[in-house]
Design a protein around this motif. Structure first.
Motif, short mmCIF file in Angstrom:
data_model
loop_
_atom_site.label_atom_id
_atom_site.label_comp_id
_atom_site.label_asym_id
_atom_site.label_seq_id
_atom_site.Cartn_x
_atom_site.Cartn_y
_atom_site.Cartn_z
N GLY A 74 0.79 -1.22 0.00
CA GLY A 74 0.00 0.00 0.00
C GLY A 74 0.82 1.26 0.00
N CYS A 75 0.29 2.31 -0.64
CA CYS A 75 0.93 3.61 -0.77
C CYS A 75 2.33 3.40 -1.34
CB CYS A 75 0.93 4.34 0.57
SG CYS A 75 1.19 6.13 0.43
N THR A 76 3.39 3.77 -0.62
CA THR A 76 4.75 3.52 -1.12
C THR A 76 5.48 2.51 -0.25
OG1 THR A 76 5.52 5.44 0.15
CG2 THR A 76 5.00 5.80 -2.18
N SER A 77 4.76 1.70 0.50
CA SER A 77 5.37 0.73 1.40
C SER A 77 5.59 -0.60 0.70
CB SER A 77 4.51 0.54 2.65
OG SER A 77 4.48 1.70 3.45
N PHE A 78 6.82 -1.10 0.79
CA PHE A 78 7.18 -2.40 0.22
C PHE A 78 7.95 -3.20 1.25
CE2 PHE A 78 6.65 0.25 -3.50
CZ PHE A 78 6.17 -0.61 -4.49
N ALA A 79 7.63 -4.48 1.34
CA ALA A 79 8.53 -5.42 1.99
C ALA A 79 9.48 -5.92 0.92
CB ALA A 79 7.75 -6.58 2.59
N ALA A 80 10.77 -5.89 1.20
CA ALA A 80 11.77 -6.25 0.20
C ALA A 80 12.72 -7.29 0.78
CB ALA A 80 12.54 -5.01 -0.24
N VAL A 87 14.01 -6.12 4.40
CA VAL A 87 13.91 -4.73 4.83
C VAL A 87 12.52 -4.21 4.46
CG1 VAL A 87 16.39 -4.37 4.51
CG2 VAL A 87 14.80 -3.71 2.69
N LEU A 88 12.15 -3.10 5.05
CA LEU A 88 10.94 -2.38 4.67
C LEU A 88 11.31 -1.05 4.05
CD1 LEU A 88 8.65 -2.89 7.81
CD2 LEU A 88 8.79 -4.31 5.76
N LEU A 89 10.63 -0.71 2.97
CA LEU A 89 10.73 0.61 2.35
C LEU A 89 9.45 1.34 2.72
CD1 LEU A 89 11.96 -0.54 -1.18
CD2 LEU A 89 13.31 -0.20 0.90
N ASP A 90 9.58 2.34 3.60
CA ASP A 90 8.44 2.98 4.28
C ASP A 90 7.73 1.98 5.18
OD1 ASP A 90 8.84 5.61 3.58
OD2 ASP A 90 7.28 5.68 2.05
N ALA A 91 6.84 2.48 6.00
CA ALA A 91 6.28 1.63 7.05
C ALA A 91 4.90 2.12 7.46
CB ALA A 91 7.23 1.61 8.26
N TRP A 92 3.93 1.88 6.60
CA TRP A 92 2.53 2.22 6.94
C TRP A 92 1.60 1.28 6.20
CZ3 TRP A 92 -1.47 5.15 4.09
CH2 TRP A 92 -2.59 5.46 4.89
N VAL A 93 0.70 0.66 6.93
CA VAL A 93 -0.36 -0.14 6.33
C VAL A 93 -1.57 0.78 6.16
CG1 VAL A 93 -1.88 -2.14 6.57
CG2 VAL A 93 0.48 -2.25 7.41
N PRO A 94 -1.98 1.13 4.94
CA PRO A 94 -3.06 2.09 4.74
C PRO A 94 -4.37 1.66 5.41
CG PRO A 94 -1.86 1.78 2.70
CD PRO A 94 -1.35 0.75 3.66
N ARG A 95 -4.91 2.58 6.17
CA ARG A 95 -6.18 2.36 6.86
C ARG A 95 -6.61 3.68 7.47
NH1 ARG A 95 -1.90 1.27 9.77
NH2 ARG A 95 -1.85 1.44 12.05
N ILE A 119 13.04 5.06 5.58
CA ILE A 119 11.96 6.04 5.52
C ILE A 119 12.29 7.10 4.48
CG2 ILE A 119 10.69 7.80 6.81
CD1 ILE A 119 10.04 4.92 7.63
N GLY A 120 11.35 7.30 3.55
CA GLY A 120 11.54 8.33 2.53
C GLY A 120 11.22 9.72 3.05
N HIS A 121 10.09 9.85 3.75
CA HIS A 121 9.80 11.09 4.47
C HIS A 121 8.82 10.78 5.58
CE1 HIS A 121 6.51 11.28 1.41
NE2 HIS A 121 5.85 12.00 2.30
N GLY A 122 8.57 11.77 6.45
CA GLY A 122 7.94 11.48 7.72
C GLY A 122 6.43 11.57 7.79
N HIS A 123 5.74 11.90 6.71
CA HIS A 123 4.28 11.99 6.77
C HIS A 123 3.68 10.65 7.19
CE1 HIS A 123 4.33 15.63 3.82
NE2 HIS A 123 4.42 16.03 5.07
N PHE A 124 2.48 10.70 7.77
CA PHE A 124 1.89 9.50 8.37
C PHE A 124 1.73 8.37 7.38
CE2 PHE A 124 -1.82 11.43 6.45
CZ PHE A 124 -2.62 10.36 6.08
N ASP A 125 1.45 8.70 6.11
CA ASP A 125 1.20 7.64 5.13
C ASP A 125 2.49 6.99 4.64
OD1 ASP A 125 1.43 10.32 4.08
OD2 ASP A 125 0.90 9.59 2.09
N HIS A 126 3.60 7.34 5.26
CA HIS A 126 4.89 6.74 4.92
C HIS A 126 5.61 6.20 6.16
CE1 HIS A 126 4.61 8.34 0.82
NE2 HIS A 126 4.01 9.35 1.41
N ALA A 127 5.40 6.82 7.30
CA ALA A 127 6.15 6.43 8.49
C ALA A 127 5.25 6.18 9.70
CB ALA A 127 7.17 7.51 8.83
#
Length: 368
Positions: A74-80, A87-95, A119-127
């Motif tokens: 979801g959004c820009t979050s990936f498990a890699a 690793v995780l790229l960003d960390a938010w499960v959209p809800r 973390i790419g940036h700190g907004h809630f939908d990313h971190a």
């Protein structure tokens, strides 16, 4: 860690045959990455779900080290899984506005036991979930100093470590180098998306207005706990934006969770990106605040500078129904931007559509 110049070169040419998926299981044990000391059934199940049964040892939970496996949640979050390292790229499960649209939970993502969270940036939908995920998994958090401070404040008595890559005052174009086992990482300070006056030059693009879509919120009504969690995280600040390039076993992956108007706000960043090795795969955000004025121009210009063999869009799913739309509404416009890139430099498009491509490692598995 080797210099960027030592790793330069054009990306390999990817075809359907090199997008391996999860069908190849022969020799898994021989090619598995590091085993977990005490994986437990939940960890093995989570890694199997995110990375595919053919890629995960059913006893140790180790992931194949001869693959790069990406699983979008979801959004820009990936498990890699990069050469076996999770690793995780960003960390938010959209809800929040909806619940259950993305078929996983924060607890299940934590069961992946990632070694690091970028973390790419700190907004809630990313971190927004980074603190909880780092606390339960022990992952090291990478981001600007502000990202790290904000994420540590998300939990009581944090026990995880952070690595600060500059801070909110860093100049666009500054770079930071780190290593995580065999993975070499370069982070580049860039610019968050933002509105700019229409670009009437030959490089400009027409405004783009995806039609908001409320159907997913109706089909997946929000739970109270998710609404409360969303409301409590809306004040999270950007804290600066970072683009990351990962290099593992000759494979190069670049990821950015926002595409800013660099032409006006940081043209020097293009020079930095062009100075990095060309990428095999580029995961790039395509939804942004400049699209009502300049369409997907900024997205195309990032791609032109990063020079990937394959482009994979993100931040284009219906995670905020009413303001966002399903990713399919972006596909034709994105393809039109790619078609403006000369054919010999144009990446293949590996489009992701929500919700069907959530947790679909078979569409984003690449050989090392």
């Amino acid at each position: 860690m080797g210099s960027v110049s030592e790793l330069s070169g054009r990306p390999r040419s990817f075809t359907r045959r090199t997008l391996l998926g999860g069908a190849i299981g022969v020799g898994l044990v021989a090619t598995a990455g590091p085993s977990l000391a005490d994986p437990g059934a939940d960890v093995v199940a989570a890694r199997t779900r995110f990375f595919g049964a053919a890629n995960v040892d059913p006893v140790t939970g180790a992931v194949r080290r001869d693959r790069v496996i990406l699983s979008w949640f979801g959004c820009t979050s990936f498990a890699a899984a990069l050469g076996g390292t999770v690793v995780l790229l960003d960390a938010w499960v959209p809800r929040g506005i909806h619940s259950g649209y993305v078929p996983t939970t924060v607890a299940q993502v934590g069961e992946l036991r990632p070694d690091a969270i970028f973390i790419g940036h700190g907004h809630f939908d990313h971190a927004g979930d980074a603190g909880a995920l780092a606390q339960v998994s022990g992952a090291v958090v990478f981001g600007t100093a502000e990202h790290c401070d904000q994420i540590q404040r998300q939990v009581d008595a944090p026990t995880f470590h952070t690595v600060a890559l500059g801070d909110a005052r860093s100049t666009p174009g500054e770079t930071y180098h780190h290593s995580l086992g065999a993975i070499e990482v370069t982070a580049v300070r860039h610019v968050h998306s933002g509105p700019k006056p229409p670009d009437h030059s030959d490089a400009g693009s027409a405004p783009f207005f995806p039609v908001p879509d409320l159907r997913d919120a109706i089909a997946n009504p929000p739970e109270l706990c998710d609404l409360v969690a969303l409301g409590s995280s809306l004040s999270a600040e950007e804290g600066g934006s970072l683009l990351y390039q990962f290099r593992i076993g000759g494979f190069i992956l670049t990821w950015n969770d926002s595409a800013g108007p660099l032409a006006e706000a940081g043209p020097q960043v293009y020079d930095v990106l062009r100075g990095l090795p060309a990428s095999d795969v580029h995961l790039g955000a395509i939804q942004g605040f400049n699209q009502p004025f300049n369409g997907l121009r900024d997205v195309r210009q990032y791609i032109e500078a990063i020079r990937p063999g394959v482009f994979v869009p993100s931040h284009h799913d219906n995670w905020l129904p009413g303001l966002t739309a399903r990713g399919d509404t972006y596909q034709a416009t994105l393809q039109g931007e790619l078609d403006r890139i000369p054919a010999d430099r144009r990446p293949a498009l590996r489009f992701l559509s929500d919700p069907g491509d959530y947790l679909r490692p078979d569409v984003l598995t690449f050989p090392l």
